[in-house]
Design a protein around this motif. Structure first.
Motif, PDB file in Angstrom:
ATOM      1  N   LEU A   6       0.864  -1.176   0.000  1.00 25.96           N
ATOM      2  CA  LEU A   6       0.000   0.000   0.000  1.00 25.96           C
ATOM      3  C   LEU A   6       0.896   1.221   0.000  1.00 25.96           C
ATOM      4  CD1 LEU A   6      -2.588  -1.076   2.731  1.00 25.96           C
ATOM      5  CD2 LEU A   6      -2.824  -1.277   0.251  1.00 25.96           C
ATOM      6  N   HIS A   7       0.637   2.166  -0.889  1.00 23.56           N
ATOM      7  CA  HIS A   7       1.543   3.312  -0.960  1.00 23.56           C
ATOM      8  C   HIS A   7       0.803   4.592  -1.321  1.00 23.56           C
ATOM      9  CE1 HIS A   7       1.774   3.115  -5.470  1.00 23.56           C
ATOM     10  NE2 HIS A   7       1.498   1.857  -5.237  1.00 23.56           N
ATOM     11  N   LEU A   8       1.405   5.699  -0.909  1.00 22.57           N
ATOM     12  CA  LEU A   8       0.856   7.027  -1.185  1.00 22.57           C
ATOM     13  C   LEU A   8       2.004   8.020  -1.231  1.00 22.57           C
ATOM     14  CD1 LEU A   8       0.778   8.877   1.729  1.00 22.57           C
ATOM     15  CD2 LEU A   8      -0.680   6.946   2.294  1.00 22.57           C
ATOM     16  N   THR A   9       1.768   9.178  -1.832  1.00 29.15           N
ATOM     17  CA  THR A   9       2.808  10.198  -1.914  1.00 29.15           C
ATOM     18  C   THR A   9       2.364  11.461  -1.183  1.00 29.15           C
ATOM     19  OG1 THR A   9       1.957  10.976  -4.050  1.00 29.15           O
ATOM     20  CG2 THR A   9       3.729   9.342  -4.097  1.00 29.15           C
ATOM     21  N   HIS A  45       7.603  12.513  -1.585  1.00 30.61           N
ATOM     22  CA  HIS A  45       8.022  11.381  -0.767  1.00 30.61           C
ATOM     23  C   HIS A  45       6.944  10.312  -0.818  1.00 30.61           C
ATOM     24  CE1 HIS A  45      10.646  14.562   0.622  1.00 30.61           C
ATOM     25  NE2 HIS A  45      11.386  13.682   1.257  1.00 30.61           N
ATOM     26  N   GLU A  46       7.369   9.071  -0.776  1.00 29.30           N
ATOM     27  CA  GLU A  46       6.427   7.953  -0.857  1.00 29.30           C
ATOM     28  C   GLU A  46       6.449   7.153   0.439  1.00 29.30           C
ATOM     29  OE1 GLU A  46       5.322   5.061  -4.411  1.00 29.30           O
ATOM     30  OE2 GLU A  46       7.183   4.417  -3.443  1.00 29.30           O
ATOM     31  N   VAL A  47       5.265   6.938   0.983  1.00 27.27           N
ATOM     32  CA  VAL A  47       5.113   6.110   2.177  1.00 27.27           C
ATOM     33  C   VAL A  47       4.534   4.765   1.744  1.00 27.27           C
ATOM     34  CG1 VAL A  47       4.074   5.897   4.457  1.00 27.27           C
ATOM     35  CG2 VAL A  47       4.681   8.156   3.576  1.00 27.27           C
ATOM     36  N   SER A  48       5.169   3.679   2.167  1.00 23.80           N
ATOM     37  CA  SER A  48       4.729   2.333   1.795  1.00 23.80           C
ATOM     38  C   SER A  48       4.501   1.481   3.031  1.00 23.80           C
ATOM     39  CB  SER A  48       5.772   1.638   0.902  1.00 23.80           C
ATOM     40  OG  SER A  48       5.979   2.349  -0.296  1.00 23.80           O
ATOM     41  N   PRO A  74      -4.995   9.653  -1.455  1.00 22.59           N
ATOM     42  CA  PRO A  74      -5.341   8.408  -2.146  1.00 22.59           C
ATOM     43  C   PRO A  74      -4.305   7.325  -1.873  1.00 22.59           C
ATOM     44  CG  PRO A  74      -4.546  10.062  -3.699  1.00 22.59           C
ATOM     45  CD  PRO A  74      -4.703  10.752  -2.382  1.00 22.59           C
ATOM     46  N   VAL A  75      -4.783   6.123  -1.573  1.00 22.61           N
ATOM     47  CA  VAL A  75      -3.907   4.987  -1.277  1.00 22.61           C
ATOM     48  C   VAL A  75      -3.955   4.019  -2.448  1.00 22.61           C
ATOM     49  CG1 VAL A  75      -3.443   3.067   0.292  1.00 22.61           C
ATOM     50  CG2 VAL A  75      -4.314   5.247   1.202  1.00 22.61           C
ATOM     51  N   GLU A  76      -2.802   3.679  -2.972  1.00 25.67           N
ATOM     52  CA  GLU A  76      -2.738   2.754  -4.104  1.00 25.67           C
ATOM     53  C   GLU A  76      -2.197   1.404  -3.650  1.00 25.67           C
ATOM     54  OE1 GLU A  76      -1.084   4.290  -7.748  1.00 25.67           O
ATOM     55  OE2 GLU A  76      -1.283   6.351  -7.005  1.00 25.67           O
ATOM     56  N   ARG A  77      -2.509   0.385  -4.448  1.00 21.97           N
ATOM     57  CA  ARG A  77      -2.047  -0.974  -4.154  1.00 21.97           C
ATOM     58  C   ARG A  77      -1.103  -1.459  -5.250  1.00 21.97           C
ATOM     59  NH1 ARG A  77      -6.882  -4.933  -1.988  1.00 21.97           N
ATOM     60  NH2 ARG A  77      -7.873  -3.481  -0.520  1.00 21.97           N
ATOM     61  N   GLU A  78      -0.119  -2.209  -4.814  1.00 20.41           N
ATOM     62  CA  GLU A  78       0.761  -2.918  -5.752  1.00 20.41           C
ATOM     63  C   GLU A  78       0.930  -4.345  -5.254  1.00 20.41           C
ATOM     64  OE1 GLU A  78       5.333  -2.911  -7.523  1.00 20.41           O
ATOM     65  OE2 GLU A  78       4.794  -1.624  -5.834  1.00 20.41           O
ATOM     66  N   VAL A  79       0.449  -5.299  -6.034  1.00 18.78           N
ATOM     67  CA  VAL A  79       0.620  -6.705  -5.681  1.00 18.78           C
ATOM     68  C   VAL A  79       2.015  -7.126  -6.116  1.00 18.78           C
ATOM     69  CG1 VAL A  79      -0.214  -9.061  -6.004  1.00 18.78           C
ATOM     70  CG2 VAL A  79      -1.841  -7.154  -5.908  1.00 18.78           C
ATOM     71  N   LEU A  80       2.831  -7.525  -5.155  1.00 18.60           N
ATOM     72  CA  LEU A  80       4.221  -7.862  -5.460  1.00 18.60           C
ATOM     73  C   LEU A  80       4.296  -9.250  -6.088  1.00 18.60           C
ATOM     74  CD1 LEU A  80       5.864  -6.521  -2.201  1.00 18.60           C
ATOM     75  CD2 LEU A  80       5.633  -5.380  -4.405  1.00 18.60           C
TER      76      LEU A  80
END
Length: 290
Positions: A6-9, A45-48, A74-80
């Motif tokens: 989960l990440h946001l800037t 800056h990106e918070v993950s 806004p919170v985005e998702r990245e499936v690793l």
């Protein structure tokens, strides 16, 4: 189900507030949280936050925390991807020599010479293959520091693919704690330690910061190497001072030539003295002593 990021800037001030709030909220869950500088000039800056399994409840908590801070980002998702990074080849890269060290892929084993301290790396994802000027610079400085000071307990902070931790284990035959905020990098690091037959000496841990209990158990360190970025290194100066022995050495890199003086100043303010700066490919590696 695999792992999701989960990440946001946000700007630096907001990102630091968000990181602190998430770190406190998820401390008991043991979920890795990171804040990274994406663009210094634009203040991005990106918070993950990394979570396994069903991520919906975690994301809901993150959104609630953001709302409580008055920062409904806004919170985005990245499936690793579930990839065996150890078998990911680096066949396009040539072996790199730095002092006695030779960093190479499996396809270049025949290029090892008698007396080489060979480090075989097949980590396609984690930063730090030895081909970047910062990693090679660290290897050169570490060889000199280890031979002169004979450290007994070392830390590789932000280990990436564990090149530096493996180098320390092979050269000094001492226990090395290798930590990173990225769990993927930590898995790669552990695999590379096994590949290079130093798993008994290299302990790999996912640790977002010095508050992780592993540091209290393993400190104080005789030698700390950190090849990350200038801004995080400057922020970490007080904690570095708290976790290194009096007379211990720091080897810092991931620092541009123009950032050198600011980094040194941050550490001089914590009772470190500058010993040497190595310049390589526009980057510097700095040796300091407590």
């Amino acid at each position: 189900m695999g792992q999701t990021r989960l990440h946001l800037t946000a700007g630096k001030i907001e990102a630091d507030r968000i990181f602190a709030a998430l770190d406190a909220a998820f401390e008991d869950d043991g979920l890795p949280i990171a804040v990274l500088e994406v663009d210094e000039e634009k203040d991005i800056h990106e918070v993950s936050l990394y979570a396994d399994g069903d991520v919906d409840p975690v994301e809901a908590r993150v959104r609630d925390i953001l709302a409580g801070l008055g920062l409904p980002k806004p919170v985005e998702r990245e499936v690793l991807p579930d990839v065996d990074w150890v078998t990911r080849s680096l066949e396009g890269l040539k072996p790199v020599r730095a002092g006695r060290f030779l960093v190479h892929g499996s396809h270049d084993r025949a290029k090892r010479h008698s007396g080489d301290l060979a480090i075989e790396i097949e980590a396609g994802l984690a930063f730090g293959t030895g081909h970047h000027g910062t990693t090679a610079g660290c290897l050169e400085v570490l060889e000199q520091v280890v031979l002169r000071e004979r450290p007994r307990n070392a830390l590789d902070l932000g280990t990436g693919s564990a090149v530096l931790a493996i180098a320390l284990a092979k050269l000094a035959h001492i226990p090395v704690l290798a930590t990173d905020i990225d769990p993927v990098a930590v898995r790669v690091a552990a695999a590379n330690a096994r590949l290079n037959h130093v798993k008994a000496l290299v302990e790999t841990v996912t640790a977002p910061g010095f508050h992780h209990p592993i540091f209290a158990r393993r400190a104080p360190f005789d030698l700390i190497v950190a090849n990350i970025l200038a801004r995080p290194l400057m922020r970490l100066a007080p904690q570095m001072a708290n976790h290194i022995r009096l007379g211990g050495s720091l080897v810092l890199s991931g620092i541009l030539d123009r950032q050198r003086d600011a980094v040194i100043s941050a550490y001089v303010g914590q009772s470190f003295r500058h010993v040497r700066t190595l310049h390589r490919e526009g980057w510097v590696t700095i040796h300091l002593k407590r």
